[in-house]
Design an enzyme around this catalytic site. Structure first.
Site, mmCIF file in Angstrom:
data_model
loop_
_atom_site.group_PDB
_atom_site.id
_atom_site.type_symbol
_atom_site.label_atom_id
_atom_site.label_comp_id
_atom_site.label_asym_id
_atom_site.label_seq_id
_atom_site.Cartn_x
_atom_site.Cartn_y
_atom_site.Cartn_z
ATOM 1 N N ARG A 149 0.959 -1.100 -0.029
ATOM 2 C CA ARG A 149 -0.166 0.043 -0.130
ATOM 3 C C ARG A 149 0.723 1.149 0.046
ATOM 4 O O ARG A 149 2.213 1.076 -0.040
ATOM 5 C CB ARG A 149 -1.142 -0.010 1.004
ATOM 6 N N ASN A 177 -5.422 7.278 3.770
ATOM 7 C CA ASN A 177 -5.231 6.651 5.027
ATOM 8 C C ASN A 177 -3.898 6.750 5.151
ATOM 9 O O ASN A 177 -2.949 6.510 4.862
ATOM 10 C CB ASN A 177 -5.563 4.940 4.951
ATOM 11 N N GLU A 178 -3.684 7.568 6.679
ATOM 12 C CA GLU A 178 -2.357 7.768 7.076
ATOM 13 C C GLU A 178 -1.430 8.343 6.216
ATOM 14 O O GLU A 178 -0.283 7.729 5.710
ATOM 15 C CB GLU A 178 -1.887 6.494 7.961
ATOM 16 N N GLU A 228 -8.173 4.811 15.082
ATOM 17 C CA GLU A 228 -7.851 3.393 15.344
ATOM 18 C C GLU A 228 -7.302 3.384 16.614
ATOM 19 O O GLU A 228 -6.297 3.949 16.888
ATOM 20 C CB GLU A 228 -6.830 2.836 14.156
ATOM 21 N N TRP A 241 2.467 -6.985 11.723
ATOM 22 C CA TRP A 241 2.310 -7.576 10.338
ATOM 23 C C TRP A 241 3.008 -8.761 10.579
ATOM 24 O O TRP A 241 3.547 -9.246 11.504
ATOM 25 C CB TRP A 241 3.166 -6.603 9.349
ATOM 26 N N GLU A 300 -1.977 -8.492 7.433
ATOM 27 C CA GLU A 300 -2.283 -8.021 9.002
ATOM 28 C C GLU A 300 -2.841 -9.200 9.579
ATOM 29 O O GLU A 300 -3.608 -8.800 10.408
ATOM 30 C CB GLU A 300 -2.911 -6.633 8.846
ATOM 31 N N TYR A 338 -1.764 -10.870 12.001
ATOM 32 C CA TYR A 338 -1.619 -10.900 13.490
ATOM 33 C C TYR A 338 -2.064 -9.609 13.862
ATOM 34 O O TYR A 338 -1.499 -9.073 15.120
ATOM 35 C CB TYR A 338 -0.043 -11.011 13.710
#
Length: 687
Positions: free
Chosen positions: A112, A150-151, A315, A323, A365, A367
């Protein structure tokens, strides 16, 4: 007119990815969200190829159904614009949209944030998808707001595509107009770097000594990246304002090379943040004395509050995180997720969403755990979230819209942060000193703000605080110094650390005695200075008001020379060839005072200064609190006596407090006074 984060109730929710799950699960998920106490969900921020599976072909069915169903359950929807993950058809057809590394390697599809902000084609396609989504969902009664991208600048915050080089060149032409002025600003006469044509000017590039570009060019590069990121966000914000005027606009972040204050001030209704306190525990320096671990995350939340006094946590950590190959964060212990939720709220959050509803079963993701585990069966994290949901539904109206109160602020600015990434002679010092001041203030139960010095900062903003701490502002303009001096003259107390004021806004050193622009304020000059490294062994500071007290003079030593009769020597160096020389001074100036501390701050030294300043907790008259309990107060209009006090126990062990006045705990409804035992990871919200 900016829209508020929350108007009537605290908004609690969760991030959800309906595209990841069979549609047969959606209704049950939404039902359980509502039962948990959630009122809002975030959807869609990574779904571009669902909305536009091929160029120019738009479809909305999946998210229409997901949003309609959420709305039917009474949930409000935040939609993310999906521009953080350009689809494969886009990067194949328009590879110029891809980002390029410093070394010239093109970053490919498969993760991403693999795009650059400068590509005209990417900006065009982003504008089109945002326009289509805004037109489609502007009138949907379930959609309340938008998250841009996003971010921004997460994962990577440097950009070296051909489009970036061209855009940087245009940005420089607007800034400097002529090559003569650019050459002067960058000091290109040094090492024969002088430019004679604009075509020669680029972003920093590999050099014979790795990663060692011209430092003034590197500073302008970061300024450009910030401006370019903001201009990318502006495209989307302008579309959303026009097409969906009744819905609010935010973005989530606090990442590098981005002036989040300018972004929010000009283009957002409020700022949002992604809060993962376990980052503080897995990245802790093993050599740090008395670390704060997850409690230290409050310093980051204080920085967020400087952008938006009331903000959204888009979040919030709800489980173990990571990750497949990094960021392996442990699971919160029972009670910690609730503690971290109230940590965010105590620092100014009026809306909070947990990441995520259910842990992903595929991708990087798998984890990064959410509230629900893969098996989707009841667990303790969901039960803890239910408790939080019940509590906030009851007590939220008591504090939403109120501001966190503080009489002391730690000052920062973007120029010094960005210059300090490269310049090891001041950059690392700021982060250590910020942390050490925060630790000392926290353990003394003295709340602090973080305040960014900007070109539009006013005296009124500074005058809200009794004390300002500006640890190591190497870059300081004469205008900034004059504003700070006004603050002091009217009664403020200002504290500097070593390496103050010796650079101008180009990052070039003044031909003045150190501390440069701050010299007149401080009433001292720097006679000599040294890194504390190699053969230069660490020394200590002996404090004049307490000669038995010795504190470390960390990392760097400015040896001071008093220039004005108004200066008092507060501490001297204890050893080395400069033993007995001034290390800490205080200059009485107008109605205020300016301190100069000649080293990098540590907690013990900060405690000495706090004592000399006579700073005490706002709760000193009515509470006795152990060092392990955090105090934050949210109030309206600055009247702390009518506000709400948050007490947070970061220890797994019980904590004993004493309340000298009766207070009502809003969480339990109990009236408390005298000795009280807070449970491990316990929270009190007192009124």
């Amino acid at each position: 007119m900016k829209k508020p984060v929350a108007a009537e109730r605290f908004e609690l929710g969760v991030c959800y990815y309906p595209e990841h799950w069979p549609e047969s699960m959606w209704a049950d998920d939404y039902r359980r969200m509502v039962e948990t106490g959630f009122t809002v969900v975030r959807l869609g921020e990574f779904a571009w190829s669902i909305f536009e599976p091929e160029e120019g072909e738009f479809q909305y069915d999946l998210f229409d159904r997901a949003i309609d169903l959420a709305h039917s359950h009474g949930l409000k929807v935040i939609l993310g614009t999906p521009t953080a993950t350009p689809p494969a058809w886009l990067t194949e057809q328009y590879p110029e949209a891809l980002n390029v590394t410093y070394e010239g390697v093109t970053l490919q599809h498969g993760m991403r944030r693999h795009y650059n902000y400068s590509s005209p084609k990417y900006r065009e396609l982003c504008a089109r998808i945002v326009t289509k989504l805004a037109e489609h969902y502007a009138s949907h009664p379930g959609v309340v707001g938008w998250q841009i991208d996003n971010e921004l600048n997460c994962e990577i915050n440097v950009f070296y595509s051909e489009s970036d080089h061209l855009t940087f060149r245009s940005w420089l032409q607007d800034r400097y107009v002529t090559l003569d002025k650019l050459n002067e600003a960058w000091g290109t006469v040094f090492w024969n770097q002088t430019y004679t044509r604009w075509s020669q000017v680029c972003l920093t590039r590999p050099t014979p000594s790795p990663n060692q570009p011209n430092p003034h060019q590197a500073l302008d590069e970061k300024r450009f990246i910030s401006d370019n990121t903001i201009s990318f966000a502006k495209i989307q914000a302008d579309i959303l304002r026009e097409k969906a005027p009744d819905q609010w606009v935010t973005t989530n972040g606090l990442f590098g090379h981005l002036d989040s204050h300018e972004l929010t001030e000009d283009h957002l209704d409020f700022f949002s943040y992604d809060s993962y306190p376990q980052f503080s525990t897995i990245s802790a320096d093993p050599a740090e004395v008395n670390p704060m671990l997850d409690r230290g995350w409050g310093l980051s939340l204080s920085a967020v509050r400087s952008v938006s006094s009331n903000f959204c946590v888009m979040e919030q950590q709800s489980g173990p995180g990571g990750w497949v190959n990094r960021m392996d964060m442990p699971s919160p212990k029972p009670g910690q997720m609730r503690l971290w939720t109230y940590q965010s709220i105590a620092h100014g959050a009026d809306m909070l969403l947990y990441f995520r509803w259910r842990t992903a079963t595929m991708g990087n993701e798998i984890y990064w755990h959410g509230l629900n585990d893969y098996h989707n069966q009841p667990n303790r994290r969901v039960k803890e979230a239910e408790q939080i949901g019940q509590e906030l539904a009851q007590i939220g109206p008591a504090f939403i819209g109120s501001r966190t109160q503080a009489s002391i602020a730690i000052l920062r600015d973007y120029d010094n942060e960005w210059d300090g990434e490269y310049d090891v002679w001041h950059g690392p010092f700021m982060w250590q000193s910020n942390k050490e001041w925060f630790k000392a203030l926290q353990r003394k139960h003295i709340p602090n703000d973080v305040l960014y010095m900007r070109s539009n900062t006013t005296l009124a903003e500074l005058a809200r605080y009794e004390v300002l701490v500006y640890p190591h502002p190497a870059i300081m303009s004469d205008d900034t110094a004059a504003l700070l001096d006004q603050y002091v003259q009217q009664g403020g107390k200002l504290i500097f650390g070593c390496r103050t004021g010796y650079k101008d806004t180009r990052g070039q050193c003044y031909m003045r005695p150190f501390p440069g622009a701050a010299q007149e304020m401080c009433g001292v000059t720097v006679e000599e200075f040294t890194m504390v490294k190699g053969t230069r062994l660490p020394t200590s500071i002996r404090w004049n008001h307490d000669p038995e007290a010795l504190t470390g003079a960390d990392a760097f030593n400015d040896i001071l020379h008093v220039e004005e009769d108004s200066v008092e020597i507060m501490g001297t160096y204890a050893t080395d060839h400069y033993a007995g020389k001034p290390a800490v001074t205080r200059n009485i100036r107008g109605k205020g005072e300016v301190w100069y501390y000649g080293a990098v701050f540590n907690e013990a030294a900060v405690l000495q200064i706090i004592g000399s300043l006579g700073l005490v907790s706002p709760a000193a008259d009515w509470a006795e609190l152990p060092a392990g309990v955090e105090l934050q107060i949210r109030a309206t209009g600055g009247d702390t006596s009518t506000g709400v006090t948050f007490l947070l126990n970061y220890s797994e062990e019980p904590a004993q407090i004493v309340l000298k006045e009766s207070k009502t705990d809003l969480l339990s409804g109990q009236t408390l006074s005298g000795s009280y035992t807070m449970e491990g990871f316990g929270v009190l919200v007192l009124q």
